[in-house]
Write a protein that holds these residues in place. Structure first.
Motif, PDB file in Angstrom:
ATOM      1  N   MET A   1     -10.170  12.319   5.124  1.00 58.20           N
ATOM      2  CA  MET A   1      -8.972  12.408   5.936  1.00 58.20           C
ATOM      3  C   MET A   1      -7.816  12.868   5.040  1.00 58.20           C
ATOM      4  O   MET A   1      -7.582  12.301   3.982  1.00 58.20           O
ATOM      5  CB  MET A   1      -8.670  11.026   6.538  1.00 58.20           C
ATOM      6  N   ALA A   2      -7.104  13.884   5.478  1.00 58.94           N
ATOM      7  CA  ALA A   2      -5.968  14.408   4.709  1.00 58.94           C
ATOM      8  C   ALA A   2      -4.769  13.473   4.850  1.00 58.94           C
ATOM      9  O   ALA A   2      -4.537  12.893   5.912  1.00 58.94           O
ATOM     10  CB  ALA A   2      -5.594  15.800   5.207  1.00 58.94           C
ATOM     11  N   PHE A   3      -4.020  13.328   3.769  1.00 59.31           N
ATOM     12  CA  PHE A   3      -2.815  12.510   3.816  1.00 59.31           C
ATOM     13  C   PHE A   3      -1.739  13.292   4.553  1.00 59.31           C
ATOM     14  O   PHE A   3      -1.515  14.473   4.275  1.00 59.31           O
ATOM     15  CB  PHE A   3      -2.347  12.162   2.398  1.00 59.31           C
ATOM     16  N   PRO A   4      -1.025  12.667   5.506  1.00 57.66           N
ATOM     17  CA  PRO A   4      -0.039  13.402   6.306  1.00 57.66           C
ATOM     18  C   PRO A   4       1.215  13.767   5.516  1.00 57.66           C
ATOM     19  O   PRO A   4       1.575  13.089   4.556  1.00 57.66           O
ATOM     20  CB  PRO A   4       0.309  12.425   7.437  1.00 57.66           C
ATOM     21  N   GLY A   5       1.898  14.816   5.955  1.00 59.68           N
ATOM     22  CA  GLY A   5       3.166  15.216   5.352  1.00 59.68           C
ATOM     23  C   GLY A   5       4.299  14.326   5.837  1.00 59.68           C
ATOM     24  O   GLY A   5       4.129  13.501   6.734  1.00 59.68           O
ATOM     25  N   LEU A   6       5.461  14.496   5.245  1.00 59.81           N
ATOM     26  CA  LEU A   6       6.635  13.731   5.666  1.00 59.81           C
ATOM     27  C   LEU A   6       7.115  14.212   7.031  1.00 59.81           C
ATOM     28  O   LEU A   6       7.165  15.412   7.295  1.00 59.81           O
ATOM     29  CB  LEU A   6       7.774  13.889   4.660  1.00 59.81           C
ATOM     30  N   GLN A   7       7.522  13.282   7.885  1.00 59.62           N
ATOM     31  CA  GLN A   7       8.043  13.616   9.203  1.00 59.62           C
ATOM     32  C   GLN A   7       9.562  13.508   9.229  1.00 59.62           C
ATOM     33  O   GLN A   7      10.230  14.276   9.880  1.00 59.62           O
ATOM     34  CB  GLN A   7       7.411  12.686  10.253  1.00 59.62           C
ATOM     35  N   HIS A   8      10.099  12.513   8.528  1.00 59.77           N
ATOM     36  CA  HIS A   8      11.552  12.390   8.451  1.00 59.77           C
ATOM     37  C   HIS A   8      11.965  11.613   7.206  1.00 59.77           C
ATOM     38  O   HIS A   8      11.173  10.911   6.607  1.00 59.77           O
ATOM     39  CB  HIS A   8      12.133  11.737   9.708  1.00 59.77           C
ATOM     40  N   VAL A   9      13.214  11.803   6.865  1.00 61.72           N
ATOM     41  CA  VAL A   9      13.869  11.061   5.789  1.00 61.72           C
ATOM     42  C   VAL A   9      15.115  10.462   6.408  1.00 61.72           C
ATOM     43  O   VAL A   9      15.816  11.125   7.176  1.00 61.72           O
ATOM     44  CB  VAL A   9      14.263  11.993   4.615  1.00 61.72           C
ATOM     45  N   ALA A  10      15.396   9.196   6.096  1.00 55.35           N
ATOM     46  CA  ALA A  10      16.617   8.547   6.578  1.00 55.35           C
ATOM     47  C   ALA A  10      17.317   7.909   5.392  1.00 55.35           C
ATOM     48  O   ALA A  10      16.673   7.228   4.588  1.00 55.35           O
ATOM     49  CB  ALA A  10      16.282   7.490   7.634  1.00 55.35           C
ATOM     50  N   ILE A  11      18.610   8.149   5.280  1.00 52.97           N
ATOM     51  CA  ILE A  11      19.386   7.580   4.180  1.00 52.97           C
ATOM     52  C   ILE A  11      20.510   6.727   4.751  1.00 52.97           C
ATOM     53  O   ILE A  11      21.028   7.015   5.829  1.00 52.97           O
ATOM     54  CB  ILE A  11      19.953   8.676   3.247  1.00 52.97           C
ATOM     55  N   THR A  12      20.868   5.687   4.030  1.00 50.34           N
ATOM     56  CA  THR A  12      22.002   4.844   4.411  1.00 50.34           C
ATOM     57  C   THR A  12      23.263   5.430   3.794  1.00 50.34           C
ATOM     58  O   THR A  12      23.277   5.751   2.602  1.00 50.34           O
ATOM     59  CB  THR A  12      21.788   3.398   3.928  1.00 50.34           C
ATOM     60  N   VAL A  13      24.294   5.581   4.612  1.00 52.76           N
ATOM     61  CA  VAL A  13      25.569   6.129   4.144  1.00 52.76           C
ATOM     62  C   VAL A  13      26.675   5.100   4.354  1.00 52.76           C
ATOM     63  O   VAL A  13      26.557   4.203   5.184  1.00 52.76           O
ATOM     64  CB  VAL A  13      25.903   7.454   4.865  1.00 52.76           C
ATOM     65  N   SER A  14      27.740   5.237   3.584  1.00 57.96           N
ATOM     66  CA  SER A  14      28.833   4.265   3.663  1.00 57.96           C
ATOM     67  C   SER A  14      29.825   4.587   4.777  1.00 57.96           C
ATOM     68  O   SER A  14      30.496   3.696   5.284  1.00 57.96           O
ATOM     69  CB  SER A  14      29.571   4.191   2.319  1.00 57.96           C
ATOM     70  N   ASP A  77      15.095   8.590  -5.888  1.00 55.04           N
ATOM     71  CA  ASP A  77      15.651   9.331  -7.021  1.00 55.04           C
ATOM     72  C   ASP A  77      16.462  10.522  -6.502  1.00 55.04           C
ATOM     73  O   ASP A  77      17.605  10.694  -6.864  1.00 55.04           O
ATOM     74  CB  ASP A  77      14.540   9.830  -7.946  1.00 55.04           C
ATOM     75  N   HIS A  78      15.863  11.343  -5.680  1.00 55.13           N
ATOM     76  CA  HIS A  78      16.578  12.453  -5.064  1.00 55.13           C
ATOM     77  C   HIS A  78      15.776  12.978  -3.880  1.00 55.13           C
ATOM     78  O   HIS A  78      14.611  12.636  -3.715  1.00 55.13           O
ATOM     79  CB  HIS A  78      16.870  13.579  -6.068  1.00 55.13           C
ATOM     80  N   ILE A  79      16.417  13.822  -3.074  1.00 51.57           N
ATOM     81  CA  ILE A  79      15.760  14.495  -1.953  1.00 51.57           C
ATOM     82  C   ILE A  79      15.827  15.986  -2.249  1.00 51.57           C
ATOM     83  O   ILE A  79      16.880  16.518  -2.579  1.00 51.57           O
ATOM     84  CB  ILE A  79      16.474  14.188  -0.624  1.00 51.57           C
ATOM     85  N   SER A  80      14.680  16.652  -2.109  1.00 46.20           N
ATOM     86  CA  SER A  80      14.619  18.075  -2.386  1.00 46.20           C
ATOM     87  C   SER A  80      14.245  18.845  -1.126  1.00 46.20           C
ATOM     88  O   SER A  80      13.323  18.466  -0.405  1.00 46.20           O
ATOM     89  CB  SER A  80      13.580  18.339  -3.482  1.00 46.20           C
ATOM     90  N   PHE A  81      14.985  19.928  -0.869  1.00 50.92           N
ATOM     91  CA  PHE A  81      14.729  20.802   0.266  1.00 50.92           C
ATOM     92  C   PHE A  81      14.040  22.067  -0.245  1.00 50.92           C
ATOM     93  O   PHE A  81      14.528  22.704  -1.185  1.00 50.92           O
ATOM     94  CB  PHE A  81      16.034  21.178   0.969  1.00 50.92           C
ATOM     95  N   ALA A  82      12.917  22.440   0.371  1.00 48.66           N
ATOM     96  CA  ALA A  82      12.139  23.600  -0.061  1.00 48.66           C
ATOM     97  C   ALA A  82      12.783  24.895   0.400  1.00 48.66           C
ATOM     98  O   ALA A  82      13.173  25.024   1.557  1.00 48.66           O
ATOM     99  CB  ALA A  82      10.722  23.511   0.493  1.00 48.66           C
ATOM    100  N   VAL A  83      12.903  25.834  -0.524  1.00 47.66           N
ATOM    101  CA  VAL A  83      13.320  27.196  -0.183  1.00 47.66           C
ATOM    102  C   VAL A  83      12.232  28.149  -0.671  1.00 47.66           C
ATOM    103  O   VAL A  83      11.446  27.808  -1.555  1.00 47.66           O
ATOM    104  CB  VAL A  83      14.705  27.560  -0.768  1.00 47.66           C
ATOM    105  N   GLY A  84      12.191  29.343  -0.106  1.00 53.58           N
ATOM    106  CA  GLY A  84      11.065  30.227  -0.350  1.00 53.58           C
ATOM    107  C   GLY A  84      11.111  31.083  -1.593  1.00 53.58           C
ATOM    108  O   GLY A  84      10.070  31.514  -2.073  1.00 53.58           O
ATOM    109  N   SER A  85      12.310  31.351  -2.128  1.00 54.51           N
ATOM    110  CA  SER A  85      12.380  32.322  -3.218  1.00 54.51           C
ATOM    111  C   SER A  85      13.624  32.105  -4.076  1.00 54.51           C
ATOM    112  O   SER A  85      14.528  31.358  -3.702  1.00 54.51           O
ATOM    113  CB  SER A  85      12.416  33.743  -2.641  1.00 54.51           C
ATOM    114  N   GLN A  86      13.654  32.821  -5.188  1.00 55.61           N
ATOM    115  CA  GLN A  86      14.829  32.810  -6.056  1.00 55.61           C
ATOM    116  C   GLN A  86      16.040  33.376  -5.316  1.00 55.61           C
ATOM    117  O   GLN A  86      17.153  32.899  -5.489  1.00 55.61           O
ATOM    118  CB  GLN A  86      14.558  33.622  -7.326  1.00 55.61           C
TER     119      GLN A  86
END
Length: 133
Positions: A1-14, A77-86
């Motif tokens: 069984m393949a491990f699923p990808g992330l569906q959402h991220v939720a952060i607490t803000v002030s 630690d951090h959240i990273s957003f994927a982009v396709g190219s330089q």
């Protein structure tokens, strides 16, 4: 069984209003959901990102610690957003500058390149591209 990808991220803000303005400018979109959770324990504003990913901003009805984010603490630690190219990274660097968001420019490593920046609560964010070719 393949491990699923992330569906959402939720952060607490002030400050939900401040963070929603900031993220709306960054994402170029308004939240698709902005409501109290059914049990009343938190309020969230949720953005729909490309690829079906959701990104949520949460407040916990005044129970937030109020501490600024620090990646040295156990947890996120951090959240990273994927982009396709330089070229995409260069466009995002320009967009961050246009929005007045401080960043340290494109940093290159053998495993890819990224631009690091922070949100109003100091949460570490990044745009990242794998090496091309």
């Amino acid at each position: 069984m393949a491990f699923p990808g992330l569906q959402h991220v939720a952060i607490t803000v002030s400050d939900l209003e401040r963070s929603a303005r900031w993220y709306s400018a960054l994402f170029g979109a308004e939240p698709v959901l902005d409501e109290d959770e059914e049990g009343g324990r938190f309020h969230h504003a949720v953005y729909a990102l490309d690829g079906g990913m959701l990104f949520g901003l949460h407040t916990h009805q005044g129970r937030e610690s109020g501490d600024r984010f620090a990646e040295e603490r156990t947890g996120l630690d951090h959240i990273s957003f994927a982009v396709g190219s330089q070229a995409d990274l260069q466009q995002w660097a320009r967009k961050l500058t246009e929005l007045g968001i401080a960043h340290d420019g494109i940093k290159k490593a053998h495993y890819g390149s990224g631009i690091s920046f922070r949100d109003p609560d100091n949460i570490a964010l990044e745009f990242f591209a794998f090496p091309e070719g």
